[in-house]
Design a protein around this motif. Structure first.
Motif, short mmCIF file in Angstrom:
data_model
loop_
_atom_site.label_atom_id
_atom_site.label_comp_id
_atom_site.label_asym_id
_atom_site.label_seq_id
_atom_site.Cartn_x
_atom_site.Cartn_y
_atom_site.Cartn_z
N THR A 219 0.82 -1.21 0.00
CA THR A 219 0.00 0.00 0.00
C THR A 219 0.86 1.26 0.00
OG1 THR A 219 -1.76 -1.18 1.18
CG2 THR A 219 -1.84 1.22 1.22
N SER A 220 1.99 1.23 0.71
CA SER A 220 2.85 2.40 0.75
C SER A 220 3.43 2.71 -0.63
CB SER A 220 3.98 2.19 1.77
OG SER A 220 4.89 1.20 1.34
N GLY A 247 8.43 6.84 -4.22
CA GLY A 247 8.66 6.52 -5.63
C GLY A 247 7.48 5.90 -6.34
N GLY A 248 6.43 5.57 -5.61
CA GLY A 248 5.23 5.03 -6.24
C GLY A 248 5.45 3.66 -6.86
N ILE A 249 4.69 3.36 -7.92
CA ILE A 249 4.72 2.01 -8.48
C ILE A 249 6.01 1.73 -9.24
CG2 ILE A 249 2.21 1.83 -8.57
CD1 ILE A 249 2.35 2.31 -11.58
N LEU A 296 -11.57 6.88 -16.25
CA LEU A 296 -10.71 5.80 -15.78
C LEU A 296 -9.25 6.19 -16.01
CD1 LEU A 296 -11.26 2.00 -16.16
CD2 LEU A 296 -9.03 2.95 -16.74
N GLU A 297 -8.48 6.21 -14.93
CA GLU A 297 -7.05 6.54 -15.00
C GLU A 297 -6.22 5.26 -15.02
OE1 GLU A 297 -5.88 9.15 -11.88
OE2 GLU A 297 -7.63 10.45 -12.11
N VAL A 298 -5.27 5.20 -15.94
CA VAL A 298 -4.40 4.04 -16.08
C VAL A 298 -2.97 4.45 -15.73
CG1 VAL A 298 -3.53 2.26 -17.65
CG2 VAL A 298 -5.86 3.14 -17.93
N ASP A 299 -2.34 3.70 -14.84
CA ASP A 299 -0.94 3.95 -14.48
C ASP A 299 -0.27 2.58 -14.31
OD1 ASP A 299 1.47 4.97 -13.74
OD2 ASP A 299 0.79 5.90 -11.87
N ILE A 300 0.66 2.28 -15.21
CA ILE A 300 1.29 0.96 -15.24
C ILE A 300 2.80 1.11 -15.27
CG2 ILE A 300 1.54 -1.18 -16.57
CD1 ILE A 300 -1.30 -0.71 -17.63
N ALA A 301 3.49 0.30 -14.49
CA ALA A 301 4.95 0.25 -14.52
C ALA A 301 5.37 -1.11 -15.04
CB ALA A 301 5.53 0.49 -13.13
#
Length: 461
Positions: A219-220, A247-249, A296-301
């Motif tokens: 979660t962090s 730093g997020g995902i 819808l927001e998409v954020d992918i690493a």
């Protein structure tokens, strides 16, 4: 001695209204807890804790609060504390109950049904807090709001007041909140402590510290800047761990990867919208199908390494979807298409060769996240996303962003793109060669097991 009269096994042939059982309020939860939390063992116990933690995380997602504390107490209770806005304490007009009582005693009640309080949240069915309350022998709530500390307690879903410590203390039913003191100026937040009801949960059901730590760390990463502190007071020594990642995902993706990198972490981001038909109350109190515009927001690493394993973690509004769903289906479909299109402009792929999804997934580590209001999940356990439009939007974003990277002429991208394209082509050829080898072995085995005349024996090799 006379023989005993056998018991009748015949069912009552009559069936009328007196056979029907109506469960009011939280009675249904206690009667069929598996419908709401999946099971009554340790897994169900942990699910209850996730419901309370996710409510605090939703506040952080909405921009309120930067710390959540979770404490496992010696007496078997668990406490979750946040520094967010605090559960509303004013009176809800329809039920004439305080906001706290509505949240903890009414199923399908809360601030996540499109009321404007949350754009994206993990809880959406409005049953999380009330289900935990129904399945608790005791639950205490303290809310800091408006300069006052408000408190109330519940016993198996019924509001009231305990005359001592612990779940076995005497209890007197009573409605309404009580003032417990003054809160410091500008301080708001919620503290929830509960004792799971052992009439419901199995005797060996227990909170899993390692699982809790893993979830907190996860979660962090998903909510940059949020600090989660996990404290376990159950053993001889107190254990405490804190997690905070800015730093997020991207940082999450690096953390999950175990092999040497072929590419740096690549972020694929974008948005899309869709129209969803949902039932809404009209002025006359009737449910009317209404078209609602959703974003819808998409954020992918994504990151490719030199290994062979695949690690794909997917989330919807910070809720993990371990069994995937429409967002993962769209992601995987776009991966294959993007690499096929990118390879068309190169000489890496020979005539007749093709790549499939497994070739692209080899050595891939990825974190797939989408955020939207009121997502559709398959069941309250939220393990699979069911929103149909997510597949189309995610596929469109991934294909656009990934193809741009794979065909980029920028120096910092070109070498990495070439390396990952070569890796995928090599995986494809290895797969084809392995299949041909298996087929050859199968044919050879079939010939060796067949009965041939002696004069043809030398023809077997």
């Amino acid at each position: 001695m006379a023989a005993p009269t056998p018991r009748s096994t015949e069912l009552d042939p009559t069936y009328n209204a007196r056979h029907l059982l109506v469960l009011e309020g939280l009675e249904a939860v206690r009667k069929r807890p598996g419908m709401y939390i999946g099971s009554t063992d340790s897994r169900g116990l942990m699910h209850c804790l996730w419901e309370i933690i996710d409510n605090a995380v939703d506040e952080a997602l909405a921009g309120h609060g930067d710390r959540i504390d979770v404490v496992l107490h010696k007496d078997g209770s668990v406490e979750v504390k946040d520094r967010a806005r605090g559960i509303p304490v004013d009176i809800e007009p329809k039920t004439k109950l305080s906001g706290v009582e509505v949240v903890f005693t009414k199923l399908h009640a809360g601030g996540k049904f499109g009321g404007g309080s949350y754009n994206a949240s993990g809880g959406l069915h409005g049953v999380g807090a009330s289900v935990v309350n129904a399945l608790s022998a005791r639950l205490d709530v303290e809310v800091d709001r408006g300069g006052t500390v408000w408190t109330t307690s519940f016993r198996r879903g019924v509001a009231g007041e305990f005359d001592g410590e612990g779940a076995v203390a005497g209890f007197t039913p009573a409605k309404g909140l009580r003032k417990a003191g003054r809160a410091r100026k500008g301080v708001t937040g919620t503290r929830i402590r509960y004792w799971a009801d052992r009439q419901i949960f199995t005797r060996d059901a227990a909170f899993n510290y390692d699982e809790l730590v893993t979830r907190a760390r996860q979660t962090s990463f998903l909510v940059p800047g949020l600090e989660l502190v996990i404290r376990d007071e159950r053993g001889d020594e107190v254990t405490e761990e804190s997690f905070k990642h800015d730093g997020g995902i991207s940082e999450f993706c690096e953390f999950l990867a175990t092999d040497q990198k072929v590419t740096e972490v690549i972020r694929l981001t974008g948005t899309g919208n869709f129209t969803e038909t949902v039932p809404m109350l009209d002025d006359a109190g009737h449910m009317t199908p209404t078209d609602v515009e959703r974003d819808l927001e998409v954020d992918i690493a994504v990151r490719w390494g030199d290994g062979y394993e695949t690690e794909v973690r997917s989330f919807v509004n910070i809720v993990a979807t371990p069994k995937g769903g429409t967002h993962v289906a769209g992601f995987e479909r776009a991966l294959s298409k993007s690499f096929t299109n990118a390879l068309d402009g190169t000489r890496l792929l020979k005539s007749g060769e093709e790549i499939i999804k497994d070739d692209v997934l080899e050595g891939l580590t990825s974190v797939v996240t989408v955020r939207l209001a009121e997502p559709q999940f398959d069941g309250q356990t939220k393990e699979v996303l069911g929103t149909p439009a997510a597949s189309r939007i995610v596929a469109k974003v991934v294909q656009k962003e990934l193809e741009a990277f794979l065909t980029s002429t920028k120096r910092e991208h070109k070498a990495q793109a070439r390396a990952v394209l070569e890796k995928v082509v090599a995986a494809s050829r290895t797969r084809v060669a392995a299949r041909q080898h298996r087929e050859l072995q199968r044919r050879k085995t079939a010939l060796e097991s067949s009965a041939l005349p002696a004069k043809l024996a030398d023809c077997r090799s």
